[in-house]
Design a protein around this motif. Structure first.
Motif, PDB file in Angstrom:
ATOM      1  N   ARG A 342       0.794  -1.239   0.000  1.00 15.56           N
ATOM      2  CA  ARG A 342       0.000   0.000   0.000  1.00 15.56           C
ATOM      3  C   ARG A 342       0.821   1.282   0.000  1.00 15.56           C
ATOM      4  O   ARG A 342       0.360   2.314  -0.459  1.00 15.56           O
ATOM      5  CB  ARG A 342      -0.946   0.018   1.204  1.00 15.56           C
ATOM      6  CG  ARG A 342      -2.066  -0.992   1.129  1.00 15.56           C
ATOM      7  CD  ARG A 342      -2.701  -1.209   2.493  1.00 15.56           C
ATOM      8  NE  ARG A 342      -1.696  -1.582   3.465  1.00 15.56           N
ATOM      9  CZ  ARG A 342      -1.176  -2.798   3.575  1.00 15.56           C
ATOM     10  NH1 ARG A 342      -1.602  -3.761   2.805  1.00 15.56           N
ATOM     11  NH2 ARG A 342      -0.217  -3.058   4.437  1.00 15.56           N
ATOM     12  N   TYR A 343       2.014   1.254   0.588  1.00 16.60           N
ATOM     13  CA  TYR A 343       2.810   2.477   0.678  1.00 16.60           C
ATOM     14  C   TYR A 343       4.264   2.097   0.944  1.00 16.60           C
ATOM     15  O   TYR A 343       4.568   0.958   1.275  1.00 16.60           O
ATOM     16  CB  TYR A 343       2.290   3.393   1.805  1.00 16.60           C
ATOM     17  CG  TYR A 343       2.025   2.657   3.104  1.00 16.60           C
ATOM     18  CD1 TYR A 343       3.079   2.268   3.931  1.00 16.60           C
ATOM     19  CD2 TYR A 343       0.734   2.303   3.482  1.00 16.60           C
ATOM     20  CE1 TYR A 343       2.845   1.568   5.103  1.00 16.60           C
ATOM     21  CE2 TYR A 343       0.495   1.593   4.651  1.00 16.60           C
ATOM     22  CZ  TYR A 343       1.556   1.236   5.450  1.00 16.60           C
ATOM     23  OH  TYR A 343       1.326   0.532   6.602  1.00 16.60           O
TER      24      TYR A 343
ATOM     25  N   LEU B  55      -6.711   1.476   5.904  1.00 15.44           N
ATOM     26  CA  LEU B  55      -5.588   1.172   5.016  1.00 15.44           C
ATOM     27  C   LEU B  55      -4.366   0.715   5.797  1.00 15.44           C
ATOM     28  O   LEU B  55      -3.325   0.427   5.210  1.00 15.44           O
ATOM     29  CB  LEU B  55      -5.235   2.400   4.169  1.00 15.44           C
ATOM     30  CG  LEU B  55      -6.332   2.812   3.181  1.00 15.44           C
ATOM     31  CD1 LEU B  55      -5.955   4.105   2.475  1.00 15.44           C
ATOM     32  CD2 LEU B  55      -6.564   1.713   2.153  1.00 15.44           C
ATOM     33  N   GLY B  56      -4.469   0.654   7.115  1.00 18.92           N
ATOM     34  CA  GLY B  56      -3.326   0.204   7.912  1.00 18.92           C
ATOM     35  C   GLY B  56      -2.139   1.127   7.777  1.00 18.92           C
ATOM     36  O   GLY B  56      -0.995   0.686   7.694  1.00 18.92           O
ATOM     37  N   MET B  57      -2.395   2.429   7.720  1.00 17.51           N
ATOM     38  CA  MET B  57      -1.288   3.382   7.618  1.00 17.51           C
ATOM     39  C   MET B  57      -0.445   3.329   8.892  1.00 17.51           C
ATOM     40  O   MET B  57      -0.957   2.991   9.966  1.00 17.51           O
ATOM     41  CB  MET B  57      -1.854   4.796   7.439  1.00 17.51           C
ATOM     42  CG  MET B  57      -2.449   5.054   6.075  1.00 17.51           C
ATOM     43  SD  MET B  57      -1.132   5.336   4.890  1.00 17.51           S
ATOM     44  CE  MET B  57      -2.064   5.419   3.368  1.00 17.51           C
ATOM     45  N   ASN B  93      -2.505 -13.174  13.130  1.00 13.42           N
ATOM     46  CA  ASN B  93      -1.425 -12.702  12.261  1.00 13.42           C
ATOM     47  C   ASN B  93      -1.248 -13.582  11.029  1.00 13.42           C
ATOM     48  O   ASN B  93      -1.020 -14.793  11.150  1.00 13.42           O
ATOM     49  CB  ASN B  93      -0.105 -12.680  13.040  1.00 13.42           C
ATOM     50  CG  ASN B  93      -0.107 -11.636  14.147  1.00 13.42           C
ATOM     51  OD1 ASN B  93      -0.020 -10.445  13.885  1.00 13.42           O
ATOM     52  ND2 ASN B  93      -0.235 -12.082  15.385  1.00 13.42           N
ATOM     53  N   PHE B  95       0.007 -12.966   6.598  1.00 10.09           N
ATOM     54  CA  PHE B  95       0.277 -12.020   5.506  1.00 10.09           C
ATOM     55  C   PHE B  95      -0.646 -12.299   4.334  1.00 10.09           C
ATOM     56  O   PHE B  95      -0.618 -13.389   3.761  1.00 10.09           O
ATOM     57  CB  PHE B  95       1.734 -12.131   5.052  1.00 10.09           C
ATOM     58  CG  PHE B  95       2.694 -11.455   5.981  1.00 10.09           C
ATOM     59  CD1 PHE B  95       3.072 -10.143   5.769  1.00 10.09           C
ATOM     60  CD2 PHE B  95       3.213 -12.117   7.086  1.00 10.09           C
ATOM     61  CE1 PHE B  95       3.951  -9.497   6.622  1.00 10.09           C
ATOM     62  CE2 PHE B  95       4.094 -11.483   7.951  1.00 10.09           C
ATOM     63  CZ  PHE B  95       4.466 -10.171   7.713  1.00 10.09           C
ATOM     64  N   PRO B  97      -2.711  -9.736   1.139  1.00  7.43           N
ATOM     65  CA  PRO B  97      -2.902  -8.324   0.770  1.00  7.43           C
ATOM     66  C   PRO B  97      -4.313  -7.776   0.976  1.00  7.43           C
ATOM     67  O   PRO B  97      -4.507  -6.571   0.883  1.00  7.43           O
ATOM     68  CB  PRO B  97      -2.512  -8.280  -0.713  1.00  7.43           C
ATOM     69  CG  PRO B  97      -2.510  -9.683  -1.167  1.00  7.43           C
ATOM     70  CD  PRO B  97      -2.270 -10.549   0.015  1.00  7.43           C
ATOM     71  N   PRO B 100      -5.093  -5.239   5.504  1.00 11.11           N
ATOM     72  CA  PRO B 100      -4.149  -4.121   5.407  1.00 11.11           C
ATOM     73  C   PRO B 100      -3.047  -4.123   6.468  1.00 11.11           C
ATOM     74  O   PRO B 100      -1.950  -3.658   6.210  1.00 11.11           O
ATOM     75  CB  PRO B 100      -5.036  -2.886   5.568  1.00 11.11           C
ATOM     76  CG  PRO B 100      -6.426  -3.329   5.312  1.00 11.11           C
ATOM     77  CD  PRO B 100      -6.491  -4.789   5.635  1.00 11.11           C
ATOM     78  N   LYS B 101      -3.342  -4.628   7.650  1.00 16.55           N
ATOM     79  CA  LYS B 101      -2.324  -4.621   8.704  1.00 16.55           C
ATOM     80  C   LYS B 101      -1.517  -5.909   8.695  1.00 16.55           C
ATOM     81  O   LYS B 101      -0.594  -6.073   9.475  1.00 16.55           O
ATOM     82  CB  LYS B 101      -3.014  -4.485  10.070  1.00 16.55           C
ATOM     83  CG  LYS B 101      -3.806  -3.203  10.252  1.00 16.55           C
ATOM     84  CD  LYS B 101      -4.725  -3.286  11.471  1.00 16.55           C
ATOM     85  CE  LYS B 101      -5.879  -4.238  11.244  1.00 16.55           C
ATOM     86  NZ  LYS B 101      -6.830  -4.305  12.358  1.00 16.55           N
ATOM     87  N   ASN B 102      -1.917  -6.842   7.831  1.00 17.62           N
ATOM     88  CA  ASN B 102      -1.382  -8.197   7.850  1.00 17.62           C
ATOM     89  C   ASN B 102      -1.654  -8.898   9.176  1.00 17.62           C
ATOM     90  O   ASN B 102      -0.942  -9.811   9.577  1.00 17.62           O
ATOM     91  CB  ASN B 102       0.098  -8.239   7.460  1.00 17.62           C
ATOM     92  CG  ASN B 102       0.266  -8.078   5.951  1.00 17.62           C
ATOM     93  OD1 ASN B 102      -0.521  -8.603   5.169  1.00 17.62           O
ATOM     94  ND2 ASN B 102       1.273  -7.316   5.540  1.00 17.62           N
ATOM     95  N   PHE B 103      -2.653  -8.419   9.864  1.00 17.89           N
ATOM     96  CA  PHE B 103      -3.292  -9.228  10.913  1.00 17.89           C
ATOM     97  C   PHE B 103      -4.753  -8.816  10.945  1.00 17.89           C
ATOM     98  O   PHE B 103      -5.098  -7.683  10.567  1.00 17.89           O
ATOM     99  CB  PHE B 103      -2.629  -9.066  12.288  1.00 17.89           C
ATOM    100  CG  PHE B 103      -2.656  -7.674  12.881  1.00 17.89           C
ATOM    101  CD1 PHE B 103      -3.797  -7.174  13.502  1.00 17.89           C
ATOM    102  CD2 PHE B 103      -1.517  -6.870  12.844  1.00 17.89           C
ATOM    103  CE1 PHE B 103      -3.800  -5.907  14.063  1.00 17.89           C
ATOM    104  CE2 PHE B 103      -1.517  -5.599  13.402  1.00 17.89           C
ATOM    105  CZ  PHE B 103      -2.660  -5.111  14.008  1.00 17.89           C
TER     106      PHE B 103
END
Lengths: 529, 502
Positions: A342-343, B55-57, B93, B95, B97, B100-103
Motif C-alpha cells: 500500500r505504501y 488502510l493500515g497506515m 497474524n 500475511f 494483501p 491491510p495490517k497483515n493481521f
C-alpha cells in the motif's frame, strides 16, 4: 539580528522564550530562524550532530510569522494564544506529520508522507508551535544508540564520537545542541529517558495512556508512550501539558487529565516527601561515576527535607528478559503492515515468479535493517504455537509481578529514584555488534514501561572518570506524573545552584561546520518535488 | 480441474453418519466500520470508503464501534448464548494483501457470546437443536479481484486488484458445535440452519442479511464416520457457500465425496474446499492443518469489552420476538392448518395478513384475499405481494361490501384492480363503475324466463330433480345481467318458477 543575539536566543529555555514572546521582546520568526541557523551550522557535514532527518524551515517560519502577526495585532486572538505559541519544537521521526516525510528511521518508509497528523502533532499545531523538523532515531525506535537508523547515526554533542542514546538520540541531541528548545520523543523501554541521561537533557515518559499514541508508529503498543524532551524540568511540564489529555482515537487513552504539571514543576518543595531508592536499580553493573552523581543527588534531596528510604523490587531482575519477549512479540505484529503493498518501499524479487508473497519478502528483506529483523524474528518465535505460554505468557506474568513490586514500593515512597542508565555515553560502534550489551542500557528504564508508570530523567552532573553526563531517574505511580515534576524541579535547582548554572553550559562548543550548508541540503532528497 | 469421485447420497447414508459444523459470518449494518469512522456502505467505488485506519497506515489505532458490540450482544442473546462479562480482542497474524495490517483483529479465546443453541424446524415439523459454540466479533477483509488468469483465482493470475471498502466492516462469526445425528437430513438441516441465522439477524435489524451481497456467508464443515463410531472423521471446510440452496447442495456433495474417499480406503484430507455453483461441486483449496499458526495474542491497542449485566438486560428487552416463536403464535391465533400456514409463509404475506387482521378482517378473510387475490397479481407484476400497495383497510372495506351483499366476489375482484390502478377507494370505484348487485326480482324473472326458454332440456332435468343442472340456467341469467345479479336469489327464483323444492 546579530550572531550574539541569535546565540542567546537558542540558549533560552522554552519557558523563557514563551515569556519574551508574550512580552513581545522577541519575535517567533527570530527564534525559529536562530534555530534553523543553528541546525545549518552544527547538524550537517561529516562531523555534524545529525539530529535531523528533515528540516521543515518553510512551514516553521510561516507558523512563526502567523504567531507574530497575531501578537502584533493584539486583542482577543492574541490573548487566546497558547503559552507556548511561537516556541519551536522538533519531532521524532516516528511520529507522523502532514507536509513532511516520516521515515521511522527506516528505508522501508523512505519518501513516505503521512496523509494524517498524529494527535500530538495536531495539538502542537493547535498551540501554534512551529515544527522545526523530524529527528533521527534507531529504525522503528529499536535501539539505544541511534546507530540503527537507516540514515546514519546521530552524534552526542558532548563528544561527537559518542552515541546520543536511543532510540530518540535525534531529539535529545537536537535539544542538547541548542538546535531546538523542545522535542517530542517516544519511550518504549527508555527511548526518551536514556538519551536524556547521556546528553544532559530532560526527558519524560508519561503515564501510559496519558498522551495519545495515535500517529506514533507502533513498536510495542502496550509499552510505547510519547513524551517531552527539553533542557529544563519546567519545559517538559509545559510541553507535557500541551500534548497530554484524552484522545478518542486512542482506546488506551486515559479519560481524565493528569493534574497541573506546570504548577507542580513550579512548586519547588520536597519537604516531607518520601523518596525511595530502588535497591535493584543501582550498585553492581553501574559505572562508578554514575553511582557518585546518584549519591550526590540523594544527599541534596535529603538536605531539602525529603526522607530517603530504601525499597526492594525483587522482580525487576526479570524485567529486561520479559521486555525482550513482549516488545518483539508486539513489534513483529505491528511491523507486519510494512509489506510494499500500500505504501513505502516496494522491491521486486530478482528472480521470477513475481508472486505477492515474494514481493513482500523482497521488500521486507531490503527495507528493514538487522536490528528490526532480529526483533521481528524473536517476536514471531515467541508468539508461535507451542512457545506462546512459555515466552509471551510467562513474560506477561512477570509484568504483573513488576506492577506489584511498584505497588509495594509506592506504599513506602512517594517517588522512586535511580540512575537512568548504568553508564555514560559509549563510543559509536562500541556495542553495535553486541546486542545484549546494548539491551542492558535500558535495564533501569524498562520497569516503568512494563508497569505503565511515569518516569523522568534529568541531568545529575558529569561522571568523574569521563566527564560525560549522568542521568537521574525519578519514577512515580501511574497518573502521578506531577510528582516527577515537583521533585525533578527541586533537584534540578539544587544541582544547578551547585554547578553555578545549567549542566549544558559545560558542554563543549560545537564548531560550526567548515562550510555552513544551506538548510535545503538537509532536506531529504525524496522531498524534492 | 480434476473431478472427484462420489457415491450416491443414498449409498453414503447407508454406510456413514455425517457430522456437520458451520461458521456463519454476518456483516453488521452499522453506519461506520468496526474500528474506524469510515462509512460501512456496500457497492461504492473501490477504495472510497476508507481512511488511514482501514488502510493500515503507519501510526493508526483502532477504536471499537459501540453499535457493533450492541449488535453482537443482540445476536448472542437471540442465539440463546451467554454474554461474556468481559472479553478481549486478539490479533490473528497472517500475511495477505486483503488484510491491510497483515493481521485481522478478531476474538480468539474470549468471544463475546458463547454456549447457545438454536432450534431448527425442518420441513416436516421436526425440531432439531443446533448447539452454538460461540459468536465472536471481528473485522472483514478487503476484496481481491484476480485478473489475467483463469476462473478468477489467485493461482495463475497476472495481477490482482484490492478494494479496501470492505476492510474493517464489522462481522460476527457464529460457530456451531459439531452437529451430530442429522443423518440423511443433513443437507436440509444445513440449509434450514443458515436460513434461521439469516432470519434472526434480519429480524434483529443488525444486518441487511443479503446473502447475494455477502452479508451472510457460510463455511460448511463436513465429516463422515461409519455408523456406530463415536470418533469424528476428518473434516473438510467448504468456504463461502453464499446461498441457501448452495449450502444444501455443498453439504450433500461433500457427504457424497467423503463417502467415496472413505470407501476407497484413502484418508480424507483436512483442507478447505471451494464451492462451484455452476457444477455444484467443490474443489480442493488450501491444505488446512493444525500447523496453521496465526500467532494469536491479545490486541494491545484495545481495552477489554465490558458488558455489564444491566446493559445486557437492557439490550435483551429490545429484542424482537424470535421468528420461530412468532410463527408458532400466529398460526395458533389464526387457526390455519400447517399446510395453509406454510403456504402463507412461502408466499411472504405473513406480515400483511397480520396487519389485515389487525385492521378488522377475520383470519380466514385475510388469507382468502392475500392468497386468493393479491399473491397472484404480485406474481404477474413480478414484485413482492407487500409491494403492490394494497392497504389492509382496503381489504376490510371490500370484504364488508361483499358481506353486506352490495357487491359480489367477482365485482370485488374488479374493484381491487381499480384500487391497484389508482382509481380511488373501493366505494368510489363501485360508484364510478356503477357496480351493484341487482336485487329487484322483476328484471331477474325476465332473465330467468329467457334462460329457461333458451335451454328447455336443462329446465326438464331440474324438474326431474337433477338440481346440479341449475348452474347452466344461473349462468345464463348472470350473463344476461352482466354479472350484477345476486346468484343466491337467482337460484331461489328458478326453483320457485319450476316448482321444485330444494
Amino acid at each position: 539580528m546579530t550572531d550574539t543575539n541569535s546565540n542567546q536566543l537558542i540558549r533560552l529555555s522554552a519557558a523563557q522564550l514563551a515569556e519574551k514572546l508574550a512580552a513581545r521582546e522577541i519575535t517567533s520568526v527570530e527564534v525559529v530562524q536562530a534555530h534553523l541557523d543553528r541546525i545549518a551550522a552544527v547538524d550537517g557535514g561529516d562531523r555534524g550532530v545529525h539530529a535531523f532527518l528533515h528540516v521543515n524551515a518553510e512551514e516553521a517560519l510561516a507558523v512563526a510569522a502567523e504567531v507574530d502577526a497575531i501578537r502584533a495585532a493584539g486583542g482577543a486572538a492574541a490573548a487566546e494564544l497558547h503559552e507556548l505559541a511561537g516556541v519551536p519544537i522538533a519531532v521524532k521521526d516516528l511520529i507522523v506529520t502532514v507536509g513532511q516525510p516520516t521515515t521511522a528511521g527506516s528505508k522501508i518508509l523512505e519518501g513516505w508522507h503521512s496523509p494524517y497528523d498524529a494527535t500530538v502533532v495536531q495539538r502542537l499545531r493547535a498551540a501554534k508551535m512551529p515544527i522545526l523538523g523530524k529527528t533521527n532515531l534507531d529504525e522503528f525506535a529499536m535501539g539505544s544508540s541511534t546507530e540503527h537508523s537507516a540514515y546514519g547515526p546521530t552524534r552526542n554533542p558532548w563528544d561527537l564520537d559518542r552515541i546520543p542514546g536511543g532510540s530518540g538520540g535525534g531529539s535529545a541531541a537536537a535539544v542538547a545542541a541548542f538546535e531546538a528548545p523542545l522535542a517530542l520523543g517516544t519511550d518504549t523501554g527508555g527511548s526518551i529517558r536514556q538519551p536524556g541521561a547521556v546528553t544532559g537533557t530532560v526527558g519524560v515518559k508519561p503515564t501510559y495512556g496519558s498522551v495519545s499514541r495515535y500517529g506514533a508508529i507502533a513498536m510495542a503498543s502496550s509499552l510505547d508512550q510519547i513524551g517531552p524532551v527539553s533542557r529544563t524540568v519546567l519545559d517538559s511540564a509545559l510541553l507535557h501539558q500541551v500534548i497530554g489529555g484524552h484522545d478518542p482515537f486512542d482506546s488506551t487513552s486515559l479519560p481524565d487529565p493528569l493534574g497541573d504539571l506546570v504548577a507542580a514543576a513550579r512548586l519547588g518543595n520536597v519537604d516531607g516527601m518520601k523518596i525511595g531508592i530502588v535497591k535493584e536499580l543501582h550498585g553492581e553493573g553501574y559505572q562508578a561515576g554514575v553511582e557518585n552523581r546518584f549519591n550526590e543527588a540523594l544527599e541534596l534531596l535529603k538536605q531539602a527535607g525529603a526522607e530517603i528510604v530504601e525499597v526492594s523490587c525483587p522482580n525487576f531482575q526479570y524485567a529486561l528478559g520479559a521486555y525482550y519477549l513482549i516488545m518483539p512479540s508486539e513489534a513483529s505484529s505491528n511491523l507486519a503492515k510494512f509489506d510494499g503493498v500500500r505504501y513505502g518501499l516496494r522491491v521486486l524479487p530478482e528472480e521470477p515468479p513475481l508472486t505477492i508473497e515474494r514481493v513482500m519478502g523482497a521488500t521486507r528483506a531490503a527495507g528493514f535493517g538487522d536490528e528490526v529483523k532480529r526483533r521481528i524474528i524473536l517476536g514471531t518465535y515467541a508468539l508461535s504455537a507451542g512457545y506462546y505460554d512459555a515466552y509471551y505468557g510467562s513474560a506477561q506474568k512477570v509484568r504483573t509481578l513488576i506492577q506489584r513490586d511498584f505497588e509495594a514500593a509506592f506504599a513506602k515512597a512517594d517517588v522512586l529514584i535511580s540512575p537512568t542508565a548504568p553508564t555514560t555515553a559509549f563510543k559509536l560502534g562500541e556495542k553495535l555488534n553486541d546486542p545484549l550489551a546494548m539491551y542492558l542500557n535500558d535495564v533501569a528504564t524498562i520497569p516503568a514501561n512494563m508497569a505503565g508508570v511515569p518516569g523522568l530523567s534529568l541531568p545529575g552532573g558529569l561522571a568523574d572518570e569521563d566527564g560525560l553526563p549522568v542521568g537521574i531517574q525519578l519514577l512515580a505511580p501511574a497518573r502521578e506524573d506531577a510528582r516527577l515534576y515537583r521533585v525533578g524541579a527541586v533537584l534540578e535547582s539544587l544541582l544547578e545552584a551547585k554547578w553555578g548554572g545549567p549542566l549544558l553550559d559545560r558542554a563543549p562548543e560545537l564548531a560550526a561546520s567548515p562550510v555552513v550548508e544551506p538548510v535545503e541540503t538537509l532536506v531529504d532528497a525524496q522531498e524534492a518535488k | 480441474m480434476s473431478t472427484d469421485a462420489t457415491l450416491s447420497f443414498e449409498e453414503a447414508m447407508e454406510k456413514y453418519d455425517p457430522v456437520l459444523g458451520f461458521e456463519v459470518h454476518v456483516e453488521l449494518n452499522t453506519q461506520t466500520k468496526m474500528f474506524s469512522s469510515a462509512p460501512n456502505v456496500f457497492g461504492d467505488e473501490p477504495n472510497t470508503n476508507v481512511n488511514e485506519v482501514d488502510l493500515g497506515m503507519p501510526g493508526v489505532l483502532p477504536v471499537l464501534n459501540k453499535t457493533a458490540v450492541e449488535s453482537s450482544i443482540k445476536i448472542g442473546l437471540a442465539l440463546n448464548c451467554k454474554i461474556a462479562e468481559s472479553c478481549r480482542f486478539a490479533r490473528k497474524n497472517y500475511f495477505y494483501p486483503d488484510t491491510p495490517k497483515n493481521f485481522q483483529t478478531s476474538q480468539y479465546d474470549e468471544p463475546i457470546a458463547y454456549d447457545g443453541y438454536l432450534d431448527i424446524e425442518l420441513s416436516d415439523g421436526t425440531v432439531f437443536r443446533v448447539e452454538i459454540e460461540r459468536a465472536h466479533m471481528e473485522e472483514d477483509a478487503g476484496k481481491l479481484t484476480h485478473l489475467g488468469g483463469s476462473a478468477g483465482r489467485i493461482q495463475g493470475a497476472d495481477y490482482s486488484l484490492v478494494d479496501y471498502n470492505r476492510a474493517g466492516v464489522p462481522l460476527v462469526e457464529i460457530v456451531t458445535k459439531p452437529i451430530e445425528g442429522a443423518g440423511s437430513r443433513a443437507p436440509e438441516l444445513a440449509k434450514a440452519y443458515v436460513a434461521a441465522v439469516r432470519e434472526i439477524v434480519k429480524n434483529l435489524g443488525v444486518s441487511d442479511a443479503k446473502m447475494e451481497r455477502g452479508n451472510v456467508r457460510c463455511d460448511a464443515n463436513v465429516s463422515l464416520r461409519p455408523h456406530g463410531r463415536e470418533r469424528f472423521g476428518i473434516r473438510s471446510e467448504t468456504k463461502n457457500v453464499n446461498s441457501l440452496r448452495a449450502v444444501e447442495h455443498a453439504v450433500r456433495y461433500e457427504i457424497q465425496r467423503h463417502a467415496a474417499v472413505l470407501d476407497s480406503g484413502e484418508p480424507v484430507i483436512q483442507e478447505t474446499r471451494h464451492w462451484h455453483e455452476d457444477t455444484r461441486t467443490t474443489t480442493s483449496g488450501r491444505a488446512k492443518s493444525d500447523a496453521d499458526d496465526y500467532r494469536y495474542f491479545p490486541e494491545p491497542d484495545l481495552v477489554p469489552v465490558v458488558a455489564s449485566r444491566e446493559w445486557v438486560e437492557e439490550l435483551r428487552a429490545t429484542l424482537p420476538e424470535p421468528p420461530a416463536a412468532r410463527r408458532k403464535r400466529l398460526q395458533a391465533d389464526w387457526g390455519y392448518s400447517d399446510l395453509e400456514f406454510r403456504d402463507v409463509v412461502n408466499a411472504g404475506v405473513m406480515d400483511e395478513i397480520e396487519e389485515t387482521i389487525a385492521a378488522g378482517a377475520t383470519a380466514s378473510v385475510a388469507r382468502k384475499w392475500w392468497m386468493g387475490e393479491i399473491v397472484g397479481r404480485a406474481k404477474n407484476a413480478d414484485v413482492d405481494p407487500g409491494q403492490l400497495g394494497v392497504e389492509p383497510a382496503t381489504i376490510v372495506e371490500l370484504n364488508k361490501m361483499v358481506e353486506d351483499g352490495k357487491i359480489n366476489n367477482k365485482m370485488a375482484s374488479e374493484v381491487l384492480d381499480g384500487v391497484l390502478a389508482g382509481e380511488g377507494t373501493p366505494a368510489e370505484i363501485v360508484e364510478k363503475r356503477g357496480l351493484a348487485v341487482v336485487s329487484d326480482d322483476g328484471p331477474l324473472l325476465e332473465a330467468i324466463d329467457a334462460a329457461l326458454a333458451a335451454q328447455p332440456d336443462v329446465a326438464d332435468k331440474i324438474r326431474a330433480g337433477k338440481l346440479q343442472a341449475i348452474g347452466a340456467i344461473v349462468g345464463g341469467v348472470m350473463k344476461a345481467t352482466r354479472g350484477q345479479a345476486d346468484a343466491g336469489r337467482v337460484k331461489e327464483l328458478i326453483l320457485e318458477k319450476l316448482g321444485v323444492n330444494a
